[in-house]
Design an enzyme around this catalytic site. Structure first.
Site, mmCIF file in Angstrom:
data_model
loop_
_atom_site.group_PDB
_atom_site.id
_atom_site.type_symbol
_atom_site.label_atom_id
_atom_site.label_comp_id
_atom_site.label_asym_id
_atom_site.label_seq_id
_atom_site.Cartn_x
_atom_site.Cartn_y
_atom_site.Cartn_z
ATOM 1 N N PRO A 104 -0.519 0.466 -1.867
ATOM 2 C CA PRO A 104 0.862 0.697 -2.271
ATOM 3 C C PRO A 104 1.733 -0.527 -1.977
ATOM 4 O O PRO A 104 1.432 -1.260 -1.025
ATOM 5 C CB PRO A 104 1.299 1.880 -1.395
ATOM 6 C CG PRO A 104 0.201 2.179 -0.457
ATOM 7 C CD PRO A 104 -0.978 1.334 -0.785
ATOM 8 N N GLY A 133 1.955 -3.998 3.741
ATOM 9 C CA GLY A 133 1.651 -4.927 4.832
ATOM 10 C C GLY A 133 0.227 -5.447 4.743
ATOM 11 O O GLY A 133 -0.375 -5.802 5.738
ATOM 12 N N ASP A 137 -0.521 -15.760 4.051
ATOM 13 C CA ASP A 137 -0.972 -14.807 3.035
ATOM 14 C C ASP A 137 -1.288 -15.492 1.714
ATOM 15 O O ASP A 137 -2.302 -15.208 1.079
ATOM 16 C CB ASP A 137 0.130 -13.765 2.766
ATOM 17 C CG ASP A 137 0.194 -12.729 3.875
ATOM 18 O OD1 ASP A 137 -0.704 -12.721 4.732
ATOM 19 O OD2 ASP A 137 1.146 -11.938 3.861
#
Ligand code: PMV
Length: 307
Positions: free
Chosen positions: A95, A99, A146
């Site tokens: 979703p 995170g 990331d």
């Protein structure tokens, strides 16, 4: 586009300490089809965002947080590769805002798909750099962790400045990710930690301790020593707790799972979000977390792929 879990060192990485993150075999998929205008559609997990780049019109349900990432990525993409008319569709395993680097995944996906659609050569370095620029512009503060790891894949030890990224070969490569509702965005949580670090000298000592955990964890990962990796995950989690980002739910889950795991910690900014468990016994852990959204993940070694 793989998702990313933070194995060690989140938050401290924003202050120049090293961190270790891993790309995982669940993430974001993107397709591109010919169209008379440029649109981006993000869907999955009952969230939907349709952005019409020309008119600027937006239809959003549950994925509003992605809008600024998508629109900023499209602007940079147009400046880099020229204009494009196409329908880009993204679908994610997680979703939005979970995170698990869902925003980085979406940004990398939009950029890579745009470039591929324009017929541009895929240059991972440039992709990672552009994706980090998007995150910086949208969030105000963001490490390149990331975006770099989603682009390149594997388990990587990173430093933000001066930037360095070193792949880590390891056989410790399967985890369980459990998701909790997130309280606050990454940007807000990073800002709270910044306030603490700015006002309490001891908080810097916590960052140093996290840096020491990362160095030790690198050796444990390279040696394939899951026992040691797990112990250091516990230590890292308590240090993150000292920074005020670990909730009671995360602690309670990790303590309940303790007999069946080598170790556990939050992964990412915290305050809900992702908890990462390194199971000794996958089946028992899966039963234990069965009532919560959870994913068995393996390290992805390929990074972004254009098919
Ligand atoms: O919760 P996420 O997946 O957005 O990760 C945030 C990681 C931080 O170290 C807290 C911030 C950053 O930019 O590295």
């Amino acid at each position: 586009m793989p998702g990313v879990v933070k194995l060690f060192g989140e938050h401290a990485v924003v202050y120049g300490r090293p961190a270790i993150a891993a790309a995982i075999d669940r993430g974001t998929w993107a397709t591109c089809t010919a169209s008379d205008r440029l649109t981006v559609e993000v869907s999955g997990h009952s969230a939907r965002l349709v952005y019409n780049a020309e008119g600027g019109s937006v239809e959003a349900r549950g994925a509003e947080g992605f809008l600024s990432y998508v629109s900023t990525a499209l602007r940079l993409a147009r400046d880099t590769w020229g204009p494009l008319r196409a329908a880009i569709r993204l679908e994610g395993d997680f979703p939005p805002g979970a995170g698990v680097a869902t925003s980085a995944g979406a940004v990398v996906a939009v950029l890579a798909t745009y470039a591929a659609c324009r017929g541009a050569r895929l240059d991972r370095g440039e992709l990672a750099r552009l994706a980090h620029m998007v995150e910086l512009e949208v969030q105000g503060a963001a490490s390149p962790m990331d975006t770099w790891v989603a682009t390149h894949g594997g388990v990587v030890k990173l430093r933000a400045s001066p930037f360095s990224a070193e792949p880590i070969e390891t056989s410790v490569d399967a985890y369980v990710v459990v998701l909790f509702p997130r309280r606050g965005t990454t940007g807000q949580i990073v800002a709270d930690v910044k306030r603490l670090v700015g006002s309490r000298r001891s908080a810097s000592a916590v960052l140093d301790a996290i840096g020491a955990v990362v160095e030790e964890a690198e050796a444990c990962l390279r040696a394939g020593d899951a026992e040691c990796v797990g112990q250091l995950m516990y230590i890292n989690n308590w240090l993150l707790g000292a920074l005020g980002v670990v909730d009671a739910e995360a602690v309670s889950l990790i303590e309940r799972a303790r007999p069946y795991i080598y170790g556990g910690k939050i992964s990412g900014a915290g305050r809900g979000g992702a908890v990462l468990l390194l199971p000794r016994d996958f089946n028992t852990v899966k039963v234990l977390v069965g009532h919560m959204p959870h994913y068995v993940v393996k390290v992805d070694r390929g990074g972004v792929r254009v098919i």
